[in-house]
Design an enzyme around this catalytic site. Structure first.
Site, PDB file in Angstrom:
ATOM      1  N   ARG A 190       2.234  10.047   1.552  1.00 36.78           N
ATOM      2  CA  ARG A 190       1.643  10.308   0.248  1.00 36.78           C
ATOM      3  C   ARG A 190       1.466  11.805   0.032  1.00 36.78           C
ATOM      4  NH1 ARG A 190      -3.798  10.244  -1.302  1.00 36.78           N
ATOM      5  NH2 ARG A 190      -4.131   9.826  -3.504  1.00 36.78           N
TER       6      ARG A 190
ATOM      7  N   LYS B 196      -6.688   7.968  12.264  1.00 35.96           N
ATOM      8  CA  LYS B 196      -5.566   7.397  11.507  1.00 35.96           C
ATOM      9  C   LYS B 196      -4.553   6.743  12.437  1.00 35.96           C
ATOM     10  CE  LYS B 196      -2.152   8.454   7.931  1.00 35.96           C
ATOM     11  NZ  LYS B 196      -1.753   9.410   6.898  1.00 35.96           N
TER      12      LYS B 196
ATOM     13  N   ARG C  23     -12.443  12.737   1.404  1.00 32.85           N
ATOM     14  CA  ARG C  23     -12.997  13.251   2.656  1.00 32.85           C
ATOM     15  C   ARG C  23     -14.487  12.968   2.722  1.00 32.85           C
ATOM     16  NH1 ARG C  23      -8.365  13.587   3.560  1.00 32.85           N
ATOM     17  NH2 ARG C  23      -7.094  15.351   4.221  1.00 32.85           N
TER      18      ARG C  23
END
Length: 269
Positions: free
Chosen positions: A66, A131, A266
């Site tokens: 992305r 992640k 964030r």
């Protein structure tokens, strides 16, 4: 020397065996190398209604994430694949699609025994805040056809010892949370099985039917967050997602809805 389960090459025949009765729902193609599995499906001639097209690659040379980021992958150390999904004639542009895909990945991995899985809006799968996988959804041009989208998945299986990217922190791999790693063919079949189930629900009832399941795994639920991008910055408390997949943030000015544009989410500090 024999190969471990996770080192076995991708095989259409093996994936079909693991899919069992669901195998006819998919048209599988395995490639040794390509620039991007998403590009393989985006550039191909549109298919008529039929099985869901799947392209999986042993190696991507120009994987995309992305916001124009590069998605890195390694032979045997990653699982990278894309699927092309069609929607009913007259359906609006699919909303919340990346969230449904993320939920499918999480559910498949939960069934394999992975703990601590979380979802980060709009397109990341995390384990304990790190992640593990990314999702890229691209809508196909209509050109008089029903809506369709390509959904790409990149899942880290084993990160190289020297893995380092300046913009990437808090990255993990499946091998750190699941021992032993499953055969990639079994893993891909498990993911496709969840995709099929959740996309059927999504096609019938929209993202609203899956919203609660996504909210349960929201990594930032009730935490202070900062949204930046699109020449704006918003800070507030993450209030989950709306029925169309928009991010909800409680701010001093009220409840803000953030659509999945070029924005970054964030934790606020």
């Amino acid at each position: 020397m024999s190969l471990s389960n996770s080192d076995l090459p991708l095989s259409s025949d093996a994936i079909v065996r693991h899919l069992g009765a669901l195998a006819p729902a998919f048209a599988l193609r395995i490639v040794a190398e390509c620039a991007s599995t998403n590009s393989e499906l985006m550039d191909a001639a549109p298919a008529d209604e039929g099985p869901v097209e799947v392209v999986a690659a042993e190696c991507q040379t120009a994987g995309r994430g992305r916001r124009g980021r590069q998605w890195q992958s390694w032979p045997g150390g990653s699982l990278t694949f894309s699927t092309r999904w069609g929607f009913r004639p007259g359906a609006p542009v699919p909303a919340g699609l990346s969230l449904v895909a993320g939920l499918a990945v999480v559910r498949a991995l939960e069934r394999l025994g992975v703990d601590g899985l979380q979802l980060k809006w709009p397109n990341d799968v995390l384990v304990h805040g790190q992640k593990l996988a990314g999702i890229l959804v691209e809508l196909l041009p209509a050109r008089g056809r029903p809506p369709a989208a390509v959904v790409g998945i990149g899942l880290n299986l084993r990160l190289p010892a020297d893995f380092s990217l300046p913009e990437q922190t808090g990255v993990t791999d499946l091998g750190s949370h699941l021992d032993p790693l499953p055969d990639r063919n079994r893993l891909l079949a498990a993911l496709l099985t969840e995709f099929h189930a959740l996309f059927d629900t999504y096609a019938a009832a929209g993202f609203a039917a899956l919203r609660g399941a996504w909210q349960q795994r929201n990594a930032f639920s009730d935490l202070p967050v900062r949204i930046s991008g699109d020449q704006q910055e918003i800070t507030g408390i993450c209030a989950g997602v709306d029925e169309d997949g928009a991010l909800l943030v409680r701010t001093d000015a009220g409840l803000a809805r953030i659509l999945s544009g070029e924005v970054s989410l964030r934790i606020a500090t």
